[in-house]
Design a protein around this motif. Structure first.
Motif, short mmCIF file in Angstrom:
data_model
loop_
_atom_site.label_atom_id
_atom_site.label_comp_id
_atom_site.label_asym_id
_atom_site.label_seq_id
_atom_site.Cartn_x
_atom_site.Cartn_y
_atom_site.Cartn_z
N UNK A 76 -11.82 -15.83 -13.11
CA UNK A 76 -11.36 -17.15 -12.70
C UNK A 76 -11.07 -17.18 -11.21
N UNK A 77 -11.50 -18.25 -10.55
CA UNK A 77 -11.23 -18.43 -9.12
C UNK A 77 -10.53 -19.77 -8.92
N UNK A 78 -9.45 -19.76 -8.19
CA UNK A 78 -8.77 -21.00 -7.83
C UNK A 78 -8.83 -21.18 -6.31
N UNK A 79 -8.77 -22.42 -5.88
CA UNK A 79 -8.87 -22.75 -4.46
C UNK A 79 -7.62 -23.46 -3.98
N UNK A 80 -7.11 -23.01 -2.85
CA UNK A 80 -6.12 -23.78 -2.10
C UNK A 80 -6.89 -24.45 -0.96
N UNK A 81 -6.72 -25.77 -0.82
CA UNK A 81 -7.51 -26.52 0.14
C UNK A 81 -6.62 -27.19 1.18
N UNK A 88 -18.85 -24.25 -8.46
CA UNK A 88 -18.83 -22.83 -8.11
C UNK A 88 -17.92 -22.05 -9.05
N UNK A 89 -16.75 -22.60 -9.33
CA UNK A 89 -15.79 -21.92 -10.20
C UNK A 89 -16.41 -21.65 -11.57
N UNK A 123 -25.11 -23.55 0.30
CA UNK A 123 -26.48 -23.79 0.75
C UNK A 123 -27.46 -24.04 -0.40
N UNK A 124 -27.00 -23.89 -1.63
CA UNK A 124 -27.90 -24.07 -2.77
C UNK A 124 -28.25 -25.54 -2.96
N UNK A 125 -29.33 -25.78 -3.68
CA UNK A 125 -29.73 -27.17 -3.94
C UNK A 125 -28.63 -27.91 -4.69
N UNK A 126 -27.95 -27.21 -5.59
CA UNK A 126 -26.88 -27.85 -6.38
C UNK A 126 -25.77 -28.37 -5.47
N UNK A 127 -25.30 -27.56 -4.54
CA UNK A 127 -24.23 -27.98 -3.64
C UNK A 127 -24.73 -28.98 -2.61
N UNK A 128 -25.92 -28.75 -2.08
CA UNK A 128 -26.46 -29.65 -1.06
C UNK A 128 -26.71 -31.05 -1.62
N UNK A 129 -27.03 -31.16 -2.88
CA UNK A 129 -27.18 -32.48 -3.50
C UNK A 129 -25.84 -33.21 -3.54
N UNK A 130 -24.76 -32.47 -3.70
CA UNK A 130 -23.44 -33.11 -3.68
C UNK A 130 -23.12 -33.62 -2.27
N UNK A 175 -13.24 -10.91 -0.03
CA UNK A 175 -14.51 -11.04 0.69
C UNK A 175 -15.69 -11.39 -0.24
N UNK A 176 -15.81 -10.69 -1.36
CA UNK A 176 -16.96 -10.90 -2.23
C UNK A 176 -17.04 -12.35 -2.71
N UNK A 177 -15.90 -12.87 -3.18
CA UNK A 177 -15.90 -14.23 -3.72
C UNK A 177 -16.06 -15.26 -2.59
N UNK A 178 -15.42 -15.01 -1.45
CA UNK A 178 -15.52 -15.94 -0.32
C UNK A 178 -16.96 -16.04 0.17
N UNK A 179 -17.63 -14.91 0.31
CA UNK A 179 -19.02 -14.92 0.76
C UNK A 179 -19.91 -15.61 -0.26
N UNK A 180 -19.62 -15.39 -1.54
CA UNK A 180 -20.41 -16.04 -2.59
C UNK A 180 -20.26 -17.56 -2.53
N UNK A 181 -19.06 -18.03 -2.22
CA UNK A 181 -18.86 -19.48 -2.11
C UNK A 181 -19.63 -20.05 -0.92
#
Length: 385
Positions: A109-114, A98-99, A319-326, A308-314
Motif C-alpha cells: 500500500x502507498x499513501x500520498x501526502x500532497x 498508481x496506488x 509518463x505512461x499513456x494512462x497518466x498522460x490521458x488524465x 526511492x523505489x516507489x518515488x521513481x516508479x511514480x
C-alpha cells in the motif's frame, strides 16, 4: 525478490515440509500396522506422533503469522509530492491509479501526502526543509534547478526521466470579460491605457515567470529589440494593480471577486474553469511560449525516507499513456507521443511557439530577468513610481 516474498516462500516451504513429514509418518504407522507389528505402536509412539503433528501445525501458523506481520509493516509506505497550484486536479485522478497498480504488482500500500502552491514558494520550502518532498512537480525547470543547486537533487536530474524531465505542458492564454469589451486579442493589447491586468508574481509563482517570458518573447522574437521589449513589459506591469502569489489565486481574484479586465493564465486552467461552470471568453495568442512543467525525485529526501523505489516508479508512471490521458482530460498538452496524437484536435494551433531556450536558457533568464536588481525588479520599481 522482496523480503515479504522471501518470507512467504519460506512459510510455504516449511509448511509443505511438515505436511510431508506427517504423511510419511502416518504411512509408516499404517505399514507397521499392516505387518502386525503392534507392539511397536505403543502409547509413547502415539504421543510422540501427536506432539510432532502439533509442533508442525504450530510452526506453520507461526511462520505464516510472521510473514503477515512483515507484509503489514511494508504496507505503510508514504510519499510526499510537492507541486504547483493547478496540478491538483490532475494528481487527484492519477495518484489512485498508481496506488492500485503498485498494490497489484507489489502487494504494498502507498499513501500520498500532497502540497500545492506557487511553484517558486514550493521550491523555497523544499530547500528550507519545511516541505520534505519525495517528488516535486513544478511549474518550470528553473525551480527544480534551484533545489538541485541546494544539494537535494543530483545534477543531471533532467536526464533521468523521459522528455528531459518535462511531464506536462501548456501555453499562455488571455481571459477577457464577456463580449471582450476591452478588445484584448494579442499580447500588445495588454499595454493599452485603461486596461487592468490580473497576473501573478514571478518571485513566488511559476505561471508569472512564464507570463513575463511570453510578454518579452512576443516582442524580442518577432523583430523588436530589447529596448522595445522593455518598454512594452513596463507598460503591461503598470496595468497590473495586483500580483498574486500563484495562478490559482489569480483565477479566484478574476472569476470569483470579479476584479480586472484581463487574466493571464495557463490554457489548461482556463479551460478547466470553463468545465467547472465558469465559462468566459479567452484568446490563445498565436505567438506563444511552450510552458514546460518538470518532475523530479528529491534524492536526499527519498534516501532519508527509504522511498526511492516507489518515488521513481511514480515519476515513471506519470509518463505512461494512462497518466498522460488524465493530464489531457484537464487540457494539459501531453508529452507522451501516443496521447499527443490522440488529442491534437482539442487544442488551438499556435503559429509561433517558442521555448525558454530561445530566450537563452534558464541560467541567462534567471540572471537577466529575475535576479536581485534584474529587469523585473527595475520595471516593478518603475510601475510603482
Amino acid at each position: 525478490m522482496s523480503k515479504s516474498q522471501q518470507l512467504t516462500q519460506l512459510s510455504k516451504f516449511l509448511t509443505e515440509g511438515m505436511q510431508a513429514y506427517a504423511l510419511k509418518t502416518l504411512q509408516t504407522i499404517q505399514l507397521s500396522y499392516q505387518h502386525s507389528i503392534k507392539s511397536w505402536l505403543n502409547r509413547q509412539t502415539v504421543q510422540s506422533f501427536v506432539s510432532l503433528f502439533l509442533i508442525s501445525a504450530f510452526l506453520s501458523i507461526a511462520v505464516a503469522s510472521c510473514s503477515g506481520s512483515s507484509s503489514a509493516s511494508k504496507n505503510d509506505v508514504k510519499l510526499k509530492i510537492v507541486s504547483f497550484s493547478v496540478t491538483k486536479a490532475a494528481h487527484d485522478q492519477i495518484i489512485p491509479k498508481f496506488v492500485q497498480k503498485w498494490k497489484q504488482e507489489h502487494n504494498q500500500n502507498v499513501t500520498f501526502e500532497q502540497s500545492y502552491g506557487g511553484s517558486g514558494a514550493q521550491a523555497a520550502a523544499v530547500i528550507a526543509g519545511s516541505q520534505e518532498a519525495d517528488i516535486v512537480h513544478l511549474a518550470l525547470p528553473l525551480d527544480v534547478s534551484k533545489i538541485a543547486l541546494a544539494g537535494l537533487i543530483k545534477s543531471g536530474w533532467e536526464t533521468k526521466a523521459p522528455r528531459n524531465g518535462i511531464v506536462s505542458k501548456s501555453v499562455a492564454a488571455i481571459v477577457t470579460r464577456e463580449g471582450n469589451p476591452k478588445g484584448m486579442n494579442t499580447w500588445a493589447d495588454l499595454a493599452k491605457d485603461g486596461v487592468k491586468v490580473i497576473a501573478a508574481n514571478p518571485k513566488t509563482s511559476g505561471i508569472a515567470i512564464w507570463e513575463f517570458l511570453a510578454f518579452w518573447g512576443s516582442v524580442s522574437l518577432t523583430g523588436g529589440d530589447e529596448a522595445t521589449a522593455l518598454d512594452y513589459v513596463t507598460k503591461v506591469y503598470k496595468n497590473t494593480p495586483i500580483l498574486t502569489k500563484d495562478a490559482r489565486e489569480a483565477s479566484n481574484l478574476f472569476f470569483q471577486q470579479n476584479q480586472g479586465d484581463v487574466l493571464i493564465n495557463y490554457e489548461n486552467e482556463v479551460i478547466l474553469a470553463g468545465k467547472n461552470g465558469t465559462k468566459l471568453p479567452y484568446v490563445v495568442p498565436q505567438v506563444n511560449i511552450s510552458i514546460d512543467n518538470p518532475v523530479a525525485v528529491v534524492d536526499k529526501n527519498v534516501d532519508k525516507h527509504g522511498t526511492r523505489e516507489v518515488a521513481q516508479a511514480f515519476v515513471d508512471f506519470l509518463y505512461t499513456t494512462e497518466a498522460q490521458r488524465e493530464f489531457a482530460k484537464l487540457q494539459y498538452r501531453p508529452v507522451n507521443p501516443t496521447v499527443t496524437q490522440e488529442v491534437a484536435l482539442q487544442y488551438q494551433p499556435i503559429k509561433t511557439l517558442f521555448t525558454s531556450q530561445d530566450l537563452g536558457g534558464w541560467d541567462i533568464i534567471q540572471k537577466k530577468f529575475f535576479g536581485e536588481g534584474a529587469i523585473f525588479d527595475k520595471l516593478q520599481a518603475a510601475s510603482k513610481a
